[in-house]
Scaffold this motif. Sequence first.
Motif, PDB file in Angstrom:
ATOM      1  N   GLY A 139       2.533  -3.889  -2.340  1.00 22.02           N
ATOM      2  CA  GLY A 139       3.006  -4.374  -1.046  1.00 22.02           C
ATOM      3  C   GLY A 139       3.650  -3.275  -0.211  1.00 22.02           C
ATOM      4  O   GLY A 139       4.592  -3.516   0.540  1.00 22.02           O
ATOM      5  N   TRP A 140       3.143  -2.031  -0.343  1.00 17.93           N
ATOM      6  CA  TRP A 140       3.761  -0.907   0.358  1.00 17.93           C
ATOM      7  C   TRP A 140       3.084  -0.580   1.683  1.00 17.93           C
ATOM      8  O   TRP A 140       3.379   0.416   2.301  1.00 17.93           O
ATOM      9  N   GLU A 141       2.147  -1.435   2.126  1.00 13.83           N
ATOM     10  CA  GLU A 141       1.504  -1.137   3.394  1.00 13.83           C
ATOM     11  C   GLU A 141       2.522  -1.218   4.522  1.00 13.83           C
ATOM     12  O   GLU A 141       3.323  -2.148   4.577  1.00 13.83           O
ATOM     13  N   GLU A 142       2.510  -0.222   5.390  1.00 13.78           N
ATOM     14  CA  GLU A 142       3.472  -0.125   6.493  1.00 13.78           C
ATOM     15  C   GLU A 142       4.898  -0.337   6.003  1.00 13.78           C
ATOM     16  O   GLU A 142       5.656  -1.142   6.534  1.00 13.78           O
ATOM     17  N   SER A 143       5.276   0.410   4.947  1.00 10.63           N
ATOM     18  CA  SER A 143       6.615   0.228   4.396  1.00 10.63           C
ATOM     19  C   SER A 143       7.340   1.565   4.290  1.00 10.63           C
ATOM     20  O   SER A 143       6.729   2.631   4.360  1.00 10.63           O
ATOM     21  N   PHE A 144       8.643   1.469   4.129  1.00  8.37           N
ATOM     22  CA  PHE A 144       9.489   2.639   3.938  1.00  8.37           C
ATOM     23  C   PHE A 144       9.037   3.408   2.712  1.00  8.37           C
ATOM     24  O   PHE A 144       8.867   4.628   2.732  1.00  8.37           O
ATOM     25  N   ALA A 145       8.796   2.648   1.601  1.00 11.32           N
ATOM     26  CA  ALA A 145       8.417   3.302   0.349  1.00 11.32           C
ATOM     27  C   ALA A 145       7.108   4.069   0.510  1.00 11.32           C
ATOM     28  O   ALA A 145       6.971   5.203   0.028  1.00 11.32           O
ATOM     29  N   GLY A 146       6.153   3.462   1.196  1.00 17.28           N
ATOM     30  CA  GLY A 146       4.866   4.126   1.389  1.00 17.28           C
ATOM     31  C   GLY A 146       5.009   5.454   2.113  1.00 17.28           C
ATOM     32  O   GLY A 146       4.417   6.466   1.721  1.00 17.28           O
ATOM     33  N   VAL A 147       5.822   5.447   3.177  1.00 16.40           N
ATOM     34  CA  VAL A 147       6.024   6.679   3.948  1.00 16.40           C
ATOM     35  C   VAL A 147       6.704   7.733   3.082  1.00 16.40           C
ATOM     36  O   VAL A 147       6.306   8.908   3.064  1.00 16.40           O
ATOM     37  N   VAL A 148       7.724   7.316   2.327  1.00 19.32           N
ATOM     38  CA  VAL A 148       8.464   8.279   1.499  1.00 19.32           C
ATOM     39  C   VAL A 148       7.551   8.918   0.457  1.00 19.32           C
ATOM     40  O   VAL A 148       7.579  10.130   0.239  1.00 19.32           O
ATOM     41  N   VAL A 149       6.716   8.094  -0.189  1.00 22.04           N
ATOM     42  CA  VAL A 149       5.803   8.636  -1.199  1.00 22.04           C
ATOM     43  C   VAL A 149       4.897   9.702  -0.584  1.00 22.04           C
ATOM     44  O   VAL A 149       4.706  10.778  -1.144  1.00 22.04           O
ATOM     45  N   ALA A 150       4.380   9.421   0.610  1.00 23.61           N
ATOM     46  CA  ALA A 150       3.508  10.395   1.264  1.00 23.61           C
ATOM     47  C   ALA A 150       4.283  11.661   1.625  1.00 23.61           C
ATOM     48  O   ALA A 150       3.762  12.773   1.509  1.00 23.61           O
ATOM     49  N   LEU A 151       5.541  11.512   2.032  1.00 28.35           N
ATOM     50  CA  LEU A 151       6.345  12.684   2.377  1.00 28.35           C
ATOM     51  C   LEU A 151       6.590  13.551   1.146  1.00 28.35           C
ATOM     52  O   LEU A 151       6.549  14.784   1.210  1.00 28.35           O
ATOM     53  N   VAL A 152       6.841  12.885   0.004  1.00 27.15           N
ATOM     54  CA  VAL A 152       7.054  13.640  -1.233  1.00 27.15           C
ATOM     55  C   VAL A 152       5.766  14.368  -1.623  1.00 27.15           C
ATOM     56  O   VAL A 152       5.778  15.527  -2.028  1.00 27.15           O
TER      57      VAL A 152
END
Lengths: 567, 344
Positions: A139-152
């Motif tokens: 359930g990470w679509e358009e989510s804070f967690a999704g963005v953070v993972v990509a940044l990492v």
Amino acid sequence: MSLRRRPRQAWLGWGAAVGVPLVFLAVFFAWPVVALVVQGFFADDGAGGRTLDLSGFAEVLGQPRTWRVVGQTLAQASVGTVLSVLLGIPGAYLLYRCRFPGRTLLRGLVTVPFVLPTVVVGVAFRHLFTPSGPLGWLGWEESFAGVVVALVFFNYSVVVRTVGGLWERLDPRAEQAARALGATPWRAFRTVTLPALGPAIASAASVVFLFCSTAFGVVLVLGGMRYGTIETEIWIRTTQFLDLRAAAVLSVLQLVVVVAALLVSGRLRARRERALQLTGERSGAHPLDLRSVRDVLPAVATAVVVCGLVAFPLAGLVLRSFRGPDGAWSLANYVALGTTGGRNALTVTVWEATANSLRIAALATLIAVVVGGLVVLVVSRRPRSHGLRRAVGGLDAVFMLPLGVSAVTVGFGFLLTLDRPLGLDVDLRTSGLLVPIAQAVVAIPLVVRTMLPVLRAIDPRLRETAAVLGAPPGRVLASVDLALAARSLGLAVGFAFAVSLGEFGATSFLARPDAATLPVVIYRLVGQPGAENYGMALAASVVLALLTATVMMVAERMRGDGGGGEF
Amino acid sequence: MAVSQERGAGLAVRDVVVRYGQRRGHAGTTAVDGVSLDVAAGEVLALLGPSGCGKSSLLRAVAGLEPVAAGSVAFDGADLAGVPVHRRGFGLLFQEGQLFPHRDVAGNVAYGLADRPRAERAERVSELLALVGLTGFGGRPVAELSGGEKQRVALARALAPRPRLLLLDEPLSALDRGLRERLAVEIRAVLHATGTTAVFVTHDHDEAFTVADRVAVMSAGRLAQVAAPEALWRAPATREVAEFLGYQTFLPHADGLLAVGPAGLRVVDGGSGGASGGASVGGEVRHGVVVATTFRRGRTEVTVDADLGAGEERLVALTDGSVPAADDKVGLVLDPRGCAVVPG
């Protein structure tokens, strides 16, 4: 007497070497950014003039939406930085302190994300997180967690390379001395190695924070409308709401964040360079020992990161790009690259956009290497006079600014200023030069950071030896400086080219639809409805990733063991 | 005489001052403080002094790498002020050789021969490599050379353009002792074979005495004494120079001070009273207590605590006879061949 030097000639040469980059930076960076700031602080007074008007600030700062975006920016950047550092330190240990077969390959693999275009990364992770994707259940679509993972994903390699680069050169005898004095491996690491690495870790963290807080493409693709950074907000306010004033205010706000991060980063880097002088040759690597805990833990952590965070999303992207709209294996998505997409989503075909990208990147690289090369030449000198030395240091700092100021701000500023640059009657916006210039502005700091350490590391006595052997200043420059920097020049060219290929922030403002670049086309395809367009976006991402990876591989090969560069 | 002594052939340094870190409102530090020096054509002069005494700064000023704050540097009577480094026609050899890492051995040696025709260049390179004993090394990458080989290549490179003056800045300091001594002899032979005028900077007096025709001792930016090795050793001009050369203690003497050199003190067998090596000064036998004995370079050196007339000091004496044990009381005599008189 014919033997005397001709000082005027030398001064002219150095004057040009300083003047050309300064003028370039003033016209294509300072002026647009300043114009943007002015836009935020001043309002038309109705009589053709401008008056100081801070109501724009009050208005924008009074909106809860603004503070939500600022909060999200800082939160994303902080969490992204902490995770990158925590995961990056074991990676640095494994890749720079241990020897094992395949290490060079693994180092290369870890670097791939950093040079991948942001749009490609956005698309790759978006594919993972869509409800039908492999990780849809999170359930990470358009989510804070999704963005953070990509940044990492992006910034992991920054930490690994920055920290690893120092760790590799760290004299292992200090730690050995601590062990001989009775310290456990953990205590020796905590009390001797970690403090020595401290400046490198802090410097890496501040750079990562900077990259995270100005992230654009990846946030735009992954965050959707709900999650954004100041950077995406500027873009949305400009292109969607046409609210230039609010965008300008937000740009100023971002400048504040960035300058603060840059100041911290600069401080830490100065400390790091001092610390580096204390270290010896690269001698500290030992064979990987999978029976000892202190090697196994980093090895496992790195394996998880490399497989889960790096390989998995990229493999998912590549595999999915070979599936047609009906889910069967096919080359349909690649065939479609020769079209303008379903319902004519694009003005040009993807292959035309690819050609645009290559042409623009070549031009941008040329500009970046010439301007950046001149900067490096000047900044690597150690003038005798105190005043000149300070001036050289100042020049170094000035040319790092584009690294911190967001590409979106630069692109936006171009729109405001370059319709009639310097009162000349040429509209740069339609000349096709604007995009390469904007990309060059973004690439110059990378060129400088790649070549400067190599030129600075040249023992001045080498130049003196050449001069004593009868080489005039020009020949010293060619036979010592240029010859030794040749490899790092190759790397700088590669970096500049890769960065230009993937540049999205400024380009998305400036590229006309009929001259769209590959990242711009990909973003447009992702935003369009239809499985066909989505499939095309994936295939185009693979093409862009391949182009970038090829460029970087060639460049890395040229680097050899000559070393150099901070990235 | 056609050429005056004042402006003769060779290097003439007059009242040279070199300063560092000078800026507005800040005088900086003075590294070289009014040094005058002549090096005749074909002569090898060693600049000897402890580290930080300004010898390297003086060398760099002669090369044109440091600006001269005052005074003048002239060669063959022509003032060199304003002549840039690359037009001086000098050679320079640094401590670590500073070979160009991206060129092979031949490429390094040929660097200063850029304006010669290709064939002449190749011939000169092999000639020089033969001179330094590295025939056939031309194609090697410099990274593969040992420390001694690197310095030989650097020497060949510096000599290839036939410099009017060769400046050597501690060229042997980074090498181990045996190699250092061997190369010092080789360098002297090469310099004499090529008739090269040279200034050799070093902090090692053995090295200076091996290589140079004359030795100039520098101290705190000034020239303390210039003399041939033998004369310098026999008659140090000041106590400071004597101390730097290794004279270990200074005793009251009718003409000033009697400097006792490293071989100026001998152990005599306590009972017999006869010196084991030559006549003693005044024949007086003094006494000391042995601290330790060491065997170095084929000689036994005895460290003793003794009062020879300048208070109790820790000194080193030589013995040819029996080797005393620690805490033994021994007799000591001065050996005039190892002593010198310096002005008080």
